[in-house]
Design an enzyme around this catalytic site. Sequence first.
Site, PDB file in Angstrom:
ATOM      1  N   GLU A   1       7.852 -18.609  39.174  1.00  0.00           N
ATOM      2  CA  GLU A   1       8.204 -18.606  40.580  1.00  0.00           C
ATOM      3  C   GLU A   1       9.190 -19.774  40.751  1.00  0.00           C
ATOM      4  OE1 GLU A   1       5.740 -18.961  44.687  1.00  0.00           O
ATOM      5  OE2 GLU A   1       4.583 -18.536  42.880  1.00  0.00           O
TER       6      GLU A   1
ATOM      7  N   LYS B   1       1.703 -28.257  39.599  1.00  0.00           N
ATOM      8  CA  LYS B   1       2.927 -28.345  40.390  1.00  0.00           C
ATOM      9  C   LYS B   1       2.736 -29.287  41.578  1.00  0.00           C
ATOM     10  CE  LYS B   1       5.328 -24.242  39.689  1.00  0.00           C
ATOM     11  NZ  LYS B   1       5.358 -22.803  39.964  1.00  0.00           N
TER      12      LYS B   1
ATOM     13  N   ARG C   1      -4.281 -21.453  29.196  1.00  0.00           N
ATOM     14  CA  ARG C   1      -3.144 -22.299  29.540  1.00  0.00           C
ATOM     15  C   ARG C   1      -3.230 -23.618  28.811  1.00  0.00           C
ATOM     16  NH1 ARG C   1      -1.496 -23.744  34.552  1.00  0.00           N
ATOM     17  NH2 ARG C   1      -1.800 -21.624  35.209  1.00  0.00           N
TER      18      ARG C   1
END
Length: 588
Positions: free
Chosen positions: A60, A305, A295
Amino acid sequence: MSSTKTPILAASNFIRQIIERDIEQGTYATRRWAGSPGDAAYQAAGLPDPAKIRTRFPPEPNGYLHIGHAKSICLNFGLARDYDGVCHMRFDDTNPEKEEQEYVDSITDAVQWLGFGWEAFGTSHLYYASNYFDFMYRAAEALIQSGHAYVDQQTAEEMRANRGTLTEAGKDSPWRNRPAEESLALFREMRDGKHADGSLILRAKIDMAAPNINLRDPAIYRIKRATHHNTGDKWCIYPMYTFAHPIEDALEQITHSICTLEFEDQRPFYDWLLERLVEAALLAQPLPKQYEFARLNLTYVVLSKRKLIELVENHHVSGWDDPRLPTLAGARRRGYTAEGFRLFAERIGVSKADSWIEYTILEDCMREVLNISAERRIAVLDPIKLVINNYPENQSEDCFAPNHPLKPELGKRVVPLTRELWIEREDFEETPPKGYFRLTPGGLVRLRYGYVVKCTGFETDADGKITVVHCEYLPDTKSGTPGSDSIKVKGNIHWVSVNHAYAAEVRLYDRLFKEAHPGAGDSNYLDDINPNSVKTIIAQLELSLKEAHAEDRFQFERHGYFVADRKDSVAGRPVFNRTVTLRDAWQK
Ligand code: ATP
Ligand code: MG
């Protein structure tokens, strides 16, 4: 393929096994590809897909990529490279609120810097999910018409209350069984801006009693008046991520859609949705399949983030490319190499279980790569003067230093020796501890690539701090001349001629966090910031380093690997960043 071929032998893992099985069984052999993303009819008119597999990297564009993304990039692009496929670079920009061009640019930069590309089979495979809004809208109408979706007008609180819990089934919405024509009319009104944000929502009609809460009539389209960076004000309804993502994969003819573990519970909806759209003849079979891997969690850094944004916006670091940040922009300025990241991704592999990876594993990968690739240079980071009292005042003589001990073909360079030199402050001790083999009063040491010298005295300032060390050289001991080793010494120190030195700004970086798990337990990760994560010094470097270009990397002998900063260096005045020390000093 435009992706860089790395001479790294990929270890097998569960995803590779799935792909190999699919190739062997021809699971995707019947796929057609019309040259760009599209629906069933469009793809059916295409040619047999020349790509054996299609993967994608779908960030994104709402932030900078970090080391965790590097794992996903190396995985997805690496699989495409190794199995004659292609990896799509896809901007997942269906959320209208957060995306910015700055992020798009930094992401494409980072992926290419890592050595990957999206040009394959004669075309570019860079896509924007927002280009699929028309299809997504069509898909939503098709679901309504086939009785698989309805417009709900419960309030957000009612929906939450009726969703049920892990142990309790949810309750059907009173609007669940409204006629398809009514839902369709309302959905069109939503699109046409006739309803307020949040007043209506389109939901898939699956099962309010499903044990998997994600199947309890998930929301698929919402009303949101927001200007989108690509489609402007064309839409005031936007698809939910869980609806958009499978469709993006299917339109792009992705075969293996690889995501992180938290999406595992979404997989049943992923499959449900795509199957309904095949029934509606909107999508082609075979469909993409989702696979999940763990992850990356890395000690001593934060990869969220939100936290990275906070570190930047509250000026805990100098910007997104601060060399202490785990962003790829920061890592690159720090001197980390793309090859080191690819090696790291191979070494940590992929698994199905969450775990923490030690930061030293990443540093070791960087050391390994730099040990092979970086030329050696001499730098004195904490200089004091050494005067060779029996050496003529205006004389300069050539000494020869190999550029790379493992690569004699890179030759040697001249380092001039003169009467006055810079040496490291720690290479002289007035009262040496046991086992100290460097310079001490009356002791002998070799000046690396030069002569053996004997210390004859030293000077101090008013505070007793040593300012100058004096010595005499032994003329028959020059390195590389016959008999030079007739006098054996244990110590060997580096030096730079005072008259041939470049006084440069050097930044000694250390970890940004002093704790392995910043913010563990109830603590605030900001409290774990290492207050000494950077030290800026003026070092005395051998003169040849004055000509270094931005991003040239070197091993400063005995100190570690350094890079000419790509932002602050100017021609003839490079500034150096310490990438990593020669050995792991952290655990001491
Ligand atoms: P957010 O935290 O905002 O959800 P994200 O970190 O998931 O963002 P995206 O831009 O959605 O960021 O990520 C793009 C891709 O990178 C996704 O496919 C995601 O699975 C992968 N990715 C993100 N973080 C990691 C990580 N720590 N380890 C491995 N892959 C990751
Ligand atoms: Mg995400």
